[in-house]
Design a protein around this motif. Structure first.
Motif, PDB file in Angstrom:
ATOM      1  N   VAL A 138       0.840  -1.207   0.000  1.00 12.06           N
ATOM      2  CA  VAL A 138       0.000   0.000   0.000  1.00 12.06           C
ATOM      3  C   VAL A 138       0.870   1.249   0.000  1.00 12.06           C
ATOM      4  O   VAL A 138       0.592   2.214  -0.727  1.00 12.06           O
ATOM      5  N   LEU A 139       1.946   1.227   0.797  1.00 21.80           N
ATOM      6  CA  LEU A 139       2.848   2.382   0.863  1.00 21.80           C
ATOM      7  C   LEU A 139       3.591   2.568  -0.456  1.00 21.80           C
ATOM      8  O   LEU A 139       3.712   3.703  -0.951  1.00 21.80           O
ATOM      9  N   LYS A 199     -10.212  -2.043  -0.643  1.00 27.27           N
ATOM     10  CA  LYS A 199      -9.828  -1.299   0.569  1.00 27.27           C
ATOM     11  C   LYS A 199      -8.376  -0.842   0.487  1.00 27.27           C
ATOM     12  O   LYS A 199      -8.041   0.297   0.864  1.00 27.27           O
ATOM     13  N   LYS A 200      -7.500  -1.726   0.034  1.00 26.60           N
ATOM     14  CA  LYS A 200      -6.090  -1.349  -0.096  1.00 26.60           C
ATOM     15  C   LYS A 200      -5.908  -0.221  -1.099  1.00 26.60           C
ATOM     16  O   LYS A 200      -5.097   0.696  -0.889  1.00 26.60           O
ATOM     17  N   VAL A 249      -4.726   5.642  -1.911  1.00 32.32           N
ATOM     18  CA  VAL A 249      -5.114   6.976  -2.379  1.00 32.32           C
ATOM     19  C   VAL A 249      -5.156   7.954  -1.215  1.00 32.32           C
ATOM     20  O   VAL A 249      -4.688   9.094  -1.316  1.00 32.32           O
ATOM     21  N   ILE A 250      -5.701   7.490  -0.082  1.00 30.86           N
ATOM     22  CA  ILE A 250      -5.782   8.340   1.108  1.00 30.86           C
ATOM     23  C   ILE A 250      -4.383   8.754   1.572  1.00 30.86           C
ATOM     24  O   ILE A 250      -4.159   9.891   2.011  1.00 30.86           O
ATOM     25  N   ILE A 251      -3.431   7.845   1.467  1.00 34.42           N
ATOM     26  CA  ILE A 251      -2.048   8.159   1.865  1.00 34.42           C
ATOM     27  C   ILE A 251      -1.384   9.079   0.847  1.00 34.42           C
ATOM     28  O   ILE A 251      -0.678  10.029   1.208  1.00 34.42           O
ATOM     29  N   SER A 252      -1.609   8.807  -0.448  1.00 36.11           N
ATOM     30  CA  SER A 252      -0.879   9.528  -1.500  1.00 36.11           C
ATOM     31  C   SER A 252      -1.296  10.992  -1.613  1.00 36.11           C
ATOM     32  O   SER A 252      -0.460  11.856  -1.910  1.00 36.11           O
ATOM     33  N   TRP A 291     -15.500 -12.827  -2.553  1.00 31.80           N
ATOM     34  CA  TRP A 291     -15.844 -11.431  -2.332  1.00 31.80           C
ATOM     35  C   TRP A 291     -14.910 -10.782  -1.316  1.00 31.80           C
ATOM     36  O   TRP A 291     -14.588  -9.595  -1.399  1.00 31.80           O
ATOM     37  N   GLY A 292     -14.451 -11.565  -0.344  1.00 31.88           N
ATOM     38  CA  GLY A 292     -13.537 -11.027   0.663  1.00 31.88           C
ATOM     39  C   GLY A 292     -12.252 -10.515   0.046  1.00 31.88           C
ATOM     40  O   GLY A 292     -11.733  -9.454   0.424  1.00 31.88           O
ATOM     41  N   ARG A 293     -11.711 -11.276  -0.908  1.00 29.12           N
ATOM     42  CA  ARG A 293     -10.478 -10.852  -1.575  1.00 29.12           C
ATOM     43  C   ARG A 293     -10.704  -9.610  -2.423  1.00 29.12           C
ATOM     44  O   ARG A 293      -9.862  -8.710  -2.460  1.00 29.12           O
TER      45      ARG A 293
END
Length: 506
Positions: free
Chosen positions: A159-160, A206-207, A212-215, A198-200
């Motif tokens: 994610v990072l 989510k990832k 995007v929230i971090i970037s 569906w979980g995957r």
């Protein structure tokens, strides 16, 4: 680790290496066939007259902080062959990432994606008119695909790493973040077609959202930091940060319908010698992909709902920069993310042929995409030929003007101010000459060379070696109203302080 696991890892690495080799081979093979004319023929026009890139601070003002650092490594000099090779190398790595993410491992699939990424009007426009930017824009393409690659394959701190890639994309050319968004959407559609858990699927989404929230804040902090460090004021034009933040949510929402028209115009409008044929081919491809997707997912209500949402929002997702700019800086450079439409068609056709054991639709899709590539290849090479003709004729006009300026007794090169009167786009310097109209009609593109003060300055300094002191100044209408325009005698005068050159009445 078990011996079987070691063998599995070795086979996986061998498969990945084979895919990478195919991506490199097809991208360079197809890319050179389609675009090498531009790499081997020196014919700078429009912004590509900037043979020495001096836009470092200007790019910083727009939030494109990566470009000055990139140019420090690549050099500020525009070298067509080097830029062409670097661009194709970045595209090849992007093709590898896309095919890995979407599990398109067969030779025909890799070849088609390579063709779609290398033979299109958006890339040709970049090479023809903005060659000095082509390689770092394709580096932005690579980063946009690499970010999604990190998310898809569960890298440690993926994610990072994805967020850092997205920051890099925004720091080069904000339009290419649409490639990341579009590729994430296609990855979800691919998972739906493969009937993953569906979980995957939701875990992957989510990832993506977290990256995007971090970037976003990381990008803004980096931009502000570099602007403060180099004492640069933010620009409010050309999709700069200030321009984007000046938009209201209501303005952005109301502009969303325009993205559908923009995509349709980019894919379906007759910009070439074939008239409506290319548009018809593209529309048929889109209809085929949607139909095949519906057939594959018709038994899954949730899957069908997500597929419909993905298809319906895809024009918006691949037009993020168009929405944020409200179309004020809308040009073909921003259309590259639309190539993912054809990748989507290939993806859906792949699953349809495999699951329905019916290869006829796949053959039709391959034939139509090959026809698309052939037509685009002809058109863009016609545009490259047109570009060279326009350059050759325009450089003569520029040399004539500089020669007439130098004839003025009190003129001192690089010191005496020179003011141009009139719109460059309405002048001889823009390639608007009757004898060249055949090229315009055949390719569908207007031939242009010198379009504003900056391009004439670059043409004079970087190509003709004349260090002209070109300034912009409002002049009294009574002084220039009755002046003839170039190339008529009297178009160039000296008023005791500056040289006045009238190039057009408008």
């Amino acid at each position: 680790m078990k011996k079987e696991d070691i063998y599995a890892i070795e086979r996986k690495n061998e498969d990945a290496l084979k895919m990478l080799k195919k991506a490199l081979a097809f991208t360079f093979g197809i890319g050179l066939i389609a675009n090498s004319y531009c790499f081997f023929n020196f014919s700078p026009t429009v912004d590509s007259t900037m043979l020495v890139n001096e836009e470092g601070l200007w790019n910083l003002s727009l939030g494109r902080f990566v470009i000055p650092a990139y140019l420090a490594i690549r050099s500020k000099i525009t070298i067509p062959w080097v830029i062409g090779c670097l661009s194709l190398f970045y595209i090849a790595l992007s093709v590898y990432c896309v095919c890995s993410i979407l599990k398109m491992k067969s030779t025909p699939e890799i070849a088609l994606v390579s063709g779609v990424f290398t033979v299109n009007v958006s890339l040709a426009d970049n090479f023809a008119a903005y060659l000095h930017t082509a390689d770092f824009y394709m580096f932005a393409l690579l980063l946009s695909c690499l970010g999604v690659y990190f998310l898809k394959f569960n890298f440690r701190f993926g994610v990072l790493w994805a967020a850092i890639c997205f920051v890099g994309v925004l720091g080069i050319y904000q339009s290419y973040i649409s490639v990341s968004a579009g590729l994430i959407t296609l990855s979800v559609i691919s998972s739906l077609l493969e009937k993953e858990e569906w979980g995957r699927i939701f875990g992957y989404v989510k990832k993506a959202i977290l990256s995007v929230i971090i970037s976003a804040p990381l990008y803004l902090l980096t931009v502000k930091g570099t602007q403060l460090l180099f004492h640069v004021e933010p620009a409010s034009s050309q999709n700069g940060i200030e321009q984007i933040f000046s938009r209201t949510p209501k303005e952005l929402l109301l502009f969303i319908p325009e993205t559908y028209r923009t995509l349709f115009r980019a894919l379906a409008c007759p910009y070439n010698y074939t008239g409506n044929l290319l548009g018809i081919i593209d529309v048929i491809l889109i209809i085929c992909a949607i139909t095949m997707g519906i057939v594959l997912l018709r038994k899954s209500k949730a899957g069908m709902a997500l597929f419909v949402i993905g298809v319906a929002t895809f024009p918006c997702i691949t037009s993020i920069a168009v929405i944020l700019s409200l179309g004020t800086s809308n040009h073909m450079l921003m259309y590259y993310p639309y190539q993912l439409v054809f990748v989507a068609v290939i993806l859906v056709a792949k699953h349809f042929c495999a699951k329905r054991n019916n290869y006829v639709p796949g053959i039709v899709v391959v034939a139509l995409i090959l026809a698309n590539l052939f037509i685009n290849g002809i058109v863009i090479n016609g545009a490259y030929t047109q570009k060279e003709v326009v350059y050759e004729s325009t450089i003569i006009e520029c040399a004539n003007i500089l020669r007439d300026i130098e004839k003025i007794p009190d003129y001192e090169e690089g010191i005496t101010p020179v003011v141009f009167v009139g719109d460059f786009n309405s002048s001889y310097l823009n390639g608007n000459r009757p004898g060249l109209k055949a090229y315009d009609e055949w390719t569908g593109f207007a031939g242009s060379a010198v379009t504003y003060h900056g391009t004439f300055s670059h043409m004079a300094r970087n190509i003709l070696g004349h260090s002209i002191n070109l300034i912009e100044e409002e002049l009294d209408d009574s002084l220039v109203k009755d002046m003839p325009q170039y190339p008529n005698p009297g178009y160039c005068i000296y008023d005791g302080e500056k040289v006045i050159v009238k190039i057009a009445d408008e």
